[in-house]
Design an enzyme around this catalytic site. Structure first.
Site, PDB file in Angstrom:
ATOM      1  N   ASP A 165     -45.037  51.724 -25.976  1.00 21.86           N
ATOM      2  CA  ASP A 165     -46.218  50.872 -25.807  1.00 21.86           C
ATOM      3  C   ASP A 165     -46.702  50.387 -27.168  1.00 21.86           C
ATOM      4  OD1 ASP A 165     -48.517  49.622 -24.836  1.00 21.86           O
ATOM      5  OD2 ASP A 165     -49.686  51.467 -24.976  1.00 21.86           O
TER       6      ASP A 165
ATOM      7  N   LYS B 135     -52.013  54.583 -17.811  1.00 18.65           N
ATOM      8  CA  LYS B 135     -51.074  54.638 -18.917  1.00 18.65           C
ATOM      9  C   LYS B 135     -50.086  55.770 -18.658  1.00 18.65           C
ATOM     10  CE  LYS B 135     -50.787  54.159 -23.916  1.00 18.65           C
ATOM     11  NZ  LYS B 135     -51.522  53.883 -25.159  1.00 18.65           N
TER      12      LYS B 135
ATOM     13  N   HIS C 173     -52.908  43.316 -17.975  1.00 21.32           N
ATOM     14  CA  HIS C 173     -52.912  43.200 -19.419  1.00 21.32           C
ATOM     15  C   HIS C 173     -51.465  42.935 -19.815  1.00 21.32           C
ATOM     16  CE1 HIS C 173     -56.837  45.314 -20.930  1.00 21.32           C
ATOM     17  NE2 HIS C 173     -57.051  44.150 -20.337  1.00 21.32           N
TER      18      HIS C 173
ATOM     19  N   ASP D 293     -53.092  41.707 -24.179  1.00 18.87           N
ATOM     20  CA  ASP D 293     -53.421  42.898 -24.966  1.00 18.87           C
ATOM     21  C   ASP D 293     -52.285  43.184 -25.941  1.00 18.87           C
ATOM     22  OD1 ASP D 293     -54.350  45.223 -26.042  1.00 18.87           O
ATOM     23  OD2 ASP D 293     -54.339  46.381 -24.179  1.00 18.87           O
TER      24      ASP D 293
ATOM     25  N   ASP E  29     -47.307  47.058 -28.095  1.00 20.36           N
ATOM     26  CA  ASP E  29     -48.203  45.900 -28.066  1.00 20.36           C
ATOM     27  C   ASP E  29     -47.792  44.776 -28.999  1.00 20.36           C
ATOM     28  OD1 ASP E  29     -50.291  46.687 -26.122  1.00 20.36           O
ATOM     29  OD2 ASP E  29     -50.613  48.347 -27.507  1.00 20.36           O
TER      30      ASP E  29
ATOM     31  N   ASP F  14     -51.017  47.299 -17.107  1.00 13.08           N
ATOM     32  CA  ASP F  14     -50.662  46.891 -18.468  1.00 13.08           C
ATOM     33  C   ASP F  14     -49.148  46.968 -18.599  1.00 13.08           C
ATOM     34  OD1 ASP F  14     -49.957  47.268 -21.351  1.00 13.08           O
ATOM     35  OD2 ASP F  14     -52.124  47.138 -21.631  1.00 13.08           O
TER      36      ASP F  14
ATOM     37  N   TRP G   8     -60.413  51.980 -19.613  1.00 10.56           N
ATOM     38  CA  TRP G   8     -59.202  52.708 -20.020  1.00 10.56           C
ATOM     39  C   TRP G   8     -59.616  53.874 -20.895  1.00 10.56           C
ATOM     40  CZ3 TRP G   8     -57.380  53.786 -24.966  1.00 10.56           C
ATOM     41  CH2 TRP G   8     -56.150  54.460 -24.998  1.00 10.56           C
TER      42      TRP G   8
ATOM     43  N   HIS H 185     -47.503  50.055 -20.240  1.00  8.95           N
ATOM     44  CA  HIS H 185     -47.947  51.393 -19.862  1.00  8.95           C
ATOM     45  C   HIS H 185     -47.064  52.055 -18.806  1.00  8.95           C
ATOM     46  CE1 HIS H 185     -52.368  50.904 -21.392  1.00  8.95           C
ATOM     47  NE2 HIS H 185     -51.447  50.688 -22.317  1.00  8.95           N
TER      48      HIS H 185
ATOM     49  N   GLU I 175     -57.540  51.183 -15.597  1.00  7.10           N
ATOM     50  CA  GLU I 175     -56.231  50.929 -16.215  1.00  7.10           C
ATOM     51  C   GLU I 175     -55.501  52.234 -16.500  1.00  7.10           C
ATOM     52  OE1 GLU I 175     -54.428  48.983 -20.359  1.00  7.10           O
ATOM     53  OE2 GLU I 175     -56.570  48.898 -19.910  1.00  7.10           O
TER      54      GLU I 175
END
Length: 417
Positions: free
Chosen positions: A293, A227, A285, A325, A295, A258, A184, A261, A225
């Site tokens: 984003d 985003k 993820h 993640d 997390d 993810d 990433w 993302h 990955e």
């Protein structure tokens, strides 16, 4: 009533729909979750010349007890793993190398800098996954790494990614479990770019060079990955979903999705079946975006349940490599790991306990009334009783009993740091 009594009554309710609890347990035991190490130290890592976080990454909160050494981080992971059913993997970033006080830049990292992690993984029957770290570094200060117009900087990061793949190969060889090495990058622009194509050409060329390096694919599998945006790259990210999906399909790499993302109304669960039609494997993820984003720790919300359902009802437990993640420094970090990982496993068990074949048939028949009614009724079936029994069978605490162990660990270990 005891956990066993509750389980017996619940089992009868599921079995009337032809659901085999024993088969569900056996399937679930074989699914490793790749638990991210960076929840335990707020993505600090152990580089001698440790840098401030960059690349649009931020960790908020200052809950006491953060791990500050490799030994502390591994100890905290051991505590979390003791509270999570099943055998799993640990996901490392390159900044978690141990260089014995020597300054080793990222393009010079070697397997020997992760020998302690491998030794620990063997002792605890764990697999290891890996990620090159293309942020928090002087050569990433402008937010451009593999797409940087400066060839010298690009070459530095290309070498770092090649070395990372070799480290993943080392993990696979030593541990007997294929490692996933995921790339990433934060590259993008804050405002509207005047040229979107050239940076993407550079990214394609950089990836081609990285993957040209010979690495045994039976030991290491590569993923890329995407985003949507990041802090400092709000207008344009070079590695978009469309770019990486095309690159992965054309070059036989895994596309890693993810959950944070994408656009706020765009869900990863809806992408899984589409991607699996064209890819033998897929990587995830799993995180929890709140407005962006951000997390947050994974909870058992509608999207997590739907992700579990898409994996299970499409017979993809051995096709989807599930990683986590998230990073929250406002709560106990061991508890964060425990909550998030247990919830990921719960979502898979929930899906395994549905009569998926019957529900699919109802859809094929156009019987949407029965389908909707049953999907809703199963939401209040005694799933918790099945989960509690599974935890006991796997010799981890059932219900909220695990929280007492975390509190004791905080008092005896974390508070002493």
């Amino acid at each position: 009533m005891s956990v066993q009594d509750n389980f017996k009554r619940a089992k009868e309710q599921y079995e009337k729909w032809g659901v085999s609890i024993e088969e569900a347990f056996e399937q679930l035991k074989r699914v490793p979750i790749s638990i991210h190490c960076w929840q335990g130290d707020d993505i600090g890592g152990f580089e001698v010349n440790q840098q401030e976080l960059s690349g649009g990454i931020d960790v908020t909160g200052n809950y006491p007890g953060k791990a500050t050494t490799p030994e502390q981080l591994r100890s905290d992971l051991e505590k979390a793993l003791s509270l999570i059913p099943g055998k799993h993997k640990i996901n490392l970033h390159a900044i978690y190398a141990e260089t014995e006080g020597e300054v080793v830049d990222r393009d010079q990292l070697e397997p020997k800098h992760f020998e302690n992690w491998v030794k620990w993984a063997k002792e605890n029957d764990l697999g290891l996954d890996f990620n090159p770290t293309l942020f928090s570094h002087p050569k990433a200060e402008d937010g451009l790494t593999l797409t940087n117009p400066d060839k010298e900087i690009r070459d530095f990061w290309i070498k770092h990614c090649i070395q990372s793949r070799k480290i993943g190969e080392y993990f696979g060889k030593e541990l007997g479990q294929q490692a996933l090495t995921n790339i990433w990058i934060p590259d993008g622009y804050k405002d509207i770019p005047s040229d979107r194509l050239t940076p993407r050409k550079r990214l394609k060329d950089s990836l081609d060079e990285i993957f040209a390096a010979d690495v045994d694919e039976s030991l290491n599998v590569d993923a890329v990955e995407s985003k949507l945006f990041g802090i400092g790259s709000e207008a344009y990210v070079v590695g978009s979903h469309e770019f990486y999906m095309g690159y992965a399909l054309k070059n036989n790499k895994l596309c890693l999705l993810d959950t944070g993302h994408y656009h706020p109304t765009e869900v990863v669960s809806n992408k899984i079946s589409a991607m699996l039609l064209f890819s033998d494997q897929l990587a995830l993820h799993v995180s929890r975006p709140v407005r962006w984003d951000s997390d947050h720790v994974v909870i058992l919300d509608d999207e997590l349940r739907e992700i579990g359902l898409e994996i299970v009802r499409n017979d993809a437990l051995d096709k989807v490599m599930i990683g986590l993640d998230f990073f929250d420094a406002s709560i106990n970090r061991v508890a964060a790991w425990t909550i998030g990982t247990r919830n990921m496993i719960k979502s898979l068990l929930y899906a395994l306990l549905l009569p998926n074949t019957h529900l699919k048939q109802l859809q094929e028949e156009g019987n949407f009334t029965d389908r909707l009614a049953l999907l809703e009724e199963f939401k209040t079936y005694p799933f918790g009783a099945i989960w509690d029994y599974y935890c006991e069978q796997m010799e981890v605490p059932a219900q909220e009993k695990w929280l007492d162990e975390v509190k004791s660990y905080e008092k005896e270990v974390l508070s002493q740091r």
